[in-house]
Design a protein around this motif. Structure first.
Motif: not given
Length: 71
Positions: A10-27
């Protein structure tokens, strides 16, 4: 043990859902992989080592990436 494993999923799913993937993929690759590792495992220490940053520096990136710290 079963309850702990369910909580971890559940914690992993919550982290995945709330993450800003656009920001992450630009790193840069190392930072991006460290953020992804943190999303999957929730281990701030190891993720900061992957990124080559201090825990405090990595935690600031985690906040910018909108990844919740679920303890």
């Amino acid at each position: 043990i079963k309850e702990f494993l369910e909580w971890e999923v559940k914690a992993r799913e919550l982290r995945r859902r709330m993450a800003d993937w656009e920001f992450i993929n630009k790193q840069p690759p190392r930072i991006r992989e460290a953020l992804k590792y943190y999303i999957e495992k929730g281990d701030l220490y190891v993720a900061s080592r992957i990124a080559g940053l201090s825990i405090e520096e990595f935690n600031e990136l985690r906040i910018k990436a909108r990844i919740p710290n679920i303890a």
